[in-house]
Every structure is written in structure tokens, then in C-alpha cells.
Enzyme design. Structure first.
Site, PDB file in Angstrom:
ATOM      1  N   CYS A   7     -10.506 -50.108 -11.609  1.00  0.00           N
ATOM      2  CA  CYS A   7     -10.748 -48.694 -11.872  1.00  0.00           C
ATOM      3  C   CYS A   7      -9.408 -47.951 -12.475  1.00  0.00           C
ATOM      4  CB  CYS A   7     -11.271 -47.892 -10.680  1.00  0.00           C
ATOM      5  SG  CYS A   7     -10.348 -47.946  -9.214  1.00  0.00           S
ATOM      6  N   CYS A  20      -8.459 -51.214  -2.961  1.00  0.00           N
ATOM      7  CA  CYS A  20      -8.699 -50.037  -3.708  1.00  0.00           C
ATOM      8  C   CYS A  20      -9.631 -49.097  -2.842  1.00  0.00           C
ATOM      9  CB  CYS A  20      -9.359 -50.401  -5.105  1.00  0.00           C
ATOM     10  SG  CYS A  20      -9.559 -48.806  -6.210  1.00  0.00           S
ATOM     11  N   CYS A  23     -12.591 -47.765  -5.559  1.00  0.00           N
ATOM     12  CA  CYS A  23     -14.025 -48.739  -5.794  1.00  0.00           C
ATOM     13  C   CYS A  23     -14.221 -49.692  -4.713  1.00  0.00           C
ATOM     14  CB  CYS A  23     -13.860 -49.318  -7.105  1.00  0.00           C
ATOM     15  SG  CYS A  23     -12.549 -50.394  -7.485  1.00  0.00           S
ATOM     16  N   CYS A  69      16.990  10.435   5.390  1.00  0.00           N
ATOM     17  CA  CYS A  69      18.458  10.457   6.285  1.00  0.00           C
ATOM     18  C   CYS A  69      19.322  10.629   5.219  1.00  0.00           C
ATOM     19  CB  CYS A  69      18.658   9.269   7.466  1.00  0.00           C
ATOM     20  SG  CYS A  69      19.065   7.736   6.788  1.00  0.00           S
ATOM     21  N   ASP A  85      -3.156  -8.037 -13.226  1.00  0.00           N
ATOM     22  CA  ASP A  85      -2.580  -7.670 -14.551  1.00  0.00           C
ATOM     23  C   ASP A  85      -1.670  -6.355 -14.129  1.00  0.00           C
ATOM     24  OD1 ASP A  85      -4.630  -6.146 -13.837  1.00  0.00           O
ATOM     25  OD2 ASP A  85      -5.420  -5.996 -16.059  1.00  0.00           O
ATOM     26  N   GLU A  86      -1.595  -5.727 -13.242  1.00  0.00           N
ATOM     27  CA  GLU A  86      -0.657  -4.834 -13.023  1.00  0.00           C
ATOM     28  C   GLU A  86       0.653  -4.851 -12.163  1.00  0.00           C
ATOM     29  OE1 GLU A  86      -2.630  -1.277 -11.631  1.00  0.00           O
ATOM     30  OE2 GLU A  86      -4.741  -2.105 -12.082  1.00  0.00           O
ATOM     31  N   CYS A  94      14.954   1.852   4.791  1.00  0.00           N
ATOM     32  CA  CYS A  94      16.450   2.070   5.028  1.00  0.00           C
ATOM     33  C   CYS A  94      16.965   1.419   6.039  1.00  0.00           C
ATOM     34  CB  CYS A  94      16.399   3.782   5.421  1.00  0.00           C
ATOM     35  SG  CYS A  94      17.771   4.378   5.883  1.00  0.00           S
TER      36      CYS A  94
END
Length: 105
Positions: A7, A20, A23, A69, A85-86, A94
């Protein structure tokens, strides 16, 4: 590394045989088989506890006037609040009074 002849999946070494996982085919290692040892070493990580009093600054700063301030420096970050999409919403905080405001594009 050895690949399964049936495989084409990667075979792993298990109990002196190549097996394996896909398989189930098994083979004995041949004369040209290189030996590899893989060790998983757990790395202990230090946990850092930050008190609010430490005031560790991790956000980038920008020149922006605080509407509360009047300070000229603010930390900023982006968040995707609306649909993908935006454009993202830009937040500012601050560095003096910690007032947070947002800016839309």
C-alpha cells in the site's frame, strides 16, 4: 525508513519486524536495513505567573490619542469580529488610563 510494498505506507518497527499500520503487512528487516532509534524526550517547561502589579507589556504600541485622558500612546490589537469577508476591528488601550476603544475600517 521502509515503505510497505503493498500500500506504499510508512512501515514501523515493532517487535523486530517492520509492520504496516495501514494494511498490516509485516516483513523481517533485511541486510541493508539501517537501524534508527527514536527517543521521545519530555521537556519540562517553566510556568511563568504574571501578577497584575508586574505590568508586563506584551502588545505593540502606536501613537494614538486617548479620547478619555489625551495620552498619545496606546497598545493595539486586531480581532475578527464580523464575517470573514469583512475587515478586522482594531482595538486600542491607553497606556496611561487603560481606556479601551475600537476603530473600524
Amino acid at each position: 525508513m521502509k515503505f510497505c510494498p503493498k500500500c506504499k505506507s510508512l512501515m514501523i518497527s515493532s517487535e523486530g519486524l517492520f509492520r504496516c499500520k495501514k494494511c498490516g503487512h509485516t516483513e523481517e528487516p533485511g541486510e541493508n536495513t539501517e537501524k534508527m532509534t527514536i527517543r521521545n524526550k519530555r521537556v519540562e517547561k517553566d510556568i511563568v505567573i504574571v501578577d497584575e502589579a508586574d505590568e508586563v507589556r506584551t502588545l505593540p504600541t502606536v501613537s494614538a490619542k486617548c479620547p478619555e485622558c489625551g495620552n498619545d500612546i496606546a497598545e493595539w490589537w486586531l480581532r475578527q469580529l464580523r464575517s470573514a469577508d469583512e475587515s478586522e476591528t482594531r482595538f486600542f488601550r491607553c497606556t496611561k488610563c487603560k481606556f479601551t476603544w475600537r476603530e473600524y475600517d
